[in-house]
Design an enzyme around this catalytic site. Structure first.
Site, short mmCIF file in Angstrom:
data_model
loop_
_atom_site.label_atom_id
_atom_site.label_comp_id
_atom_site.label_asym_id
_atom_site.label_seq_id
_atom_site.Cartn_x
_atom_site.Cartn_y
_atom_site.Cartn_z
N CYS A 159 4.96 11.36 7.54
CA CYS A 159 3.93 11.71 6.56
C CYS A 159 2.53 11.31 7.02
O CYS A 159 1.57 12.07 6.90
CB CYS A 159 4.25 11.09 5.21
SG CYS A 159 4.75 9.36 5.30
N HIS A 211 -1.11 8.80 0.62
CA HIS A 211 -1.51 7.88 1.68
C HIS A 211 -2.99 8.12 2.00
O HIS A 211 -3.46 9.25 2.01
CB HIS A 211 -0.70 8.15 2.97
CG HIS A 211 0.76 7.81 2.87
ND1 HIS A 211 1.29 7.04 1.87
CD2 HIS A 211 1.79 8.17 3.70
CE1 HIS A 211 2.60 6.92 2.08
NE2 HIS A 211 2.92 7.59 3.16
#
Length: 340
Positions: free
Chosen positions: A133, A246
């Site tokens: 990710c 994130h």
């Protein structure tokens, strides 16, 4: 002529990413003639919704993939190592979200905005790997910069949400926060230390070189996706008390000179990127704004005044969507339209 329809399976369907894969398939009106939902034996019989229908979860076995064209895997590395070859043997193309196959030289590691041509290599093993990710959201904005100005070095520090660890970590952050606000002692089971109101510079296991596995994933995967072993990459990955999305502080050094405004202009027309960069108006990418979206948000774009050809930027994306499920579904869409 009608559009090509395919039979799809989702392995790990009951997990956070598996759930999101099902949602993404529905959102993009994926040409699924049928969908099979697979998980471990303890989830068998659980019902999940797809396009208004309730579909019962079946047990993932080596015989689950007969007459399946594409299988989206989000069931962990060990499960993928065991079952992806069975799927491939039955003529199914696996798009795998674990780290099991990413660095296999015969398996393409794909971000559709960056290296869609690599999908053609799916014929090697019948497997395509979804990158980490934190790597995905970094390479999306860096790709056009690398193509035009040649990136020499990347220094990245991440601020990663607990959803990257899974549902138990989301629950742990919630429970610890509630306990602390009620003047109770919080329990920690998922992470080695408390995550509520804290930052942990520790994602995945530590390696012999002092880096964590997550940090080395970012180093190795970036080079593989860019097909350029000369790029120097160093990473520090940190878990922060955020539920979704994130954030990354990315510093690059380029071989050709580039200004912050040139980077802004370039990224403004880059598919999959949204520039949010108006410091005077307090506009910059926020984790809460990226959550639930598929774009990678980029802001705080500025010259690094400590070197000649340096740029700093702040990059944020939803780690469950673009960082995992959306990226896998985008690969599947290209697979259907160009390769199957």
């Amino acid at each position: 002529m009608g559009r090509k329809m395919v039979n799809v399976a989702v392995a790990g369907a009951t997990g956070a990413v598996g759930n999101q894969m099902i949602a993404c398939l529905e959102e993009c009106d994926f040409p699924a003639q049928s969908i099979k939902l697979l998980a471990s034996s303890r989830s068998v019989g659980k019902k999940l919704r797809f396009k208004g229908n309730e579909i019962a979860v079946e047990e993932l076995t080596e015989n689950s993939f007969k007459e399946i064209d594409i299988a989206l895997f989000s069931a962990g590395g060990g499960t993928s190592k065991t079952f992806a070859p069975f799927a491939a043997k039955d003529g199914c193309v696996v798009i795998d979200n674990s780290s099991a196959w990413r660095m296999d030289p015969d398996v393409p590691l794909v971000v559709p905005e960056v290296n869609p041509h690599a999908i053609a290599q799916h014929t090697n093993k019948g497997i395509i790997a979804n990158p980490n990710c934190s790597t995905i959201q970094m390479v999306v904005p860096l790709c056009p910069i690398h193509k035009q100005y040649s990136i020499k070095r990347i220094v990245v520090s991440t601020y990663q949400a607990v959803s990257g660890t899974g549902k138990k970590a989301i629950d742990e952050l919630f429970d610890q926060t509630r306990a602390l606000l009620n003047f109770q002692d919080p329990e920690n089971n998922v992470y080695p230390h408390r995550i509520a109101f804290n930052c942990l510079p520790h994602i995945d296991v530590f390696q012999d070189n002092g880096y964590t596995k997550e940090e080395m994933k970012m180093v190795n995967e970036t080079r593989k996706i860019f097909e350029d072993e000369t790029i120097a990459v160093t990473a520090t990955t940190v878990r922060v008390p955020v539920f979704y999305s994130h954030s990354e502080s990315v510093n690059i050094e380029t071989r050709q000179h580039v200004t912050a405004q040139q980077v802004r202009d370039l990224l403004a027309k880059t598919p999959g990127v949204k520039v949010v960069d108006d410091p005077a108006g307090n506009a910059y990418p926020l984790a809460i704004d990226a959550a639930g979206k598929d774009e990678t948000l980029v802001g705080r774009i500025r010259q690094d005044e400590s070197i000649d050809n340096g740029i700093n930027m702040w990059v944020v994306a939803d780690n469950i969507r673009k960082g995992a499920a959306t990226n896998a579904v985008q690969i599947a869409q290209l697979l259907v339209s160009k390769y199957l």
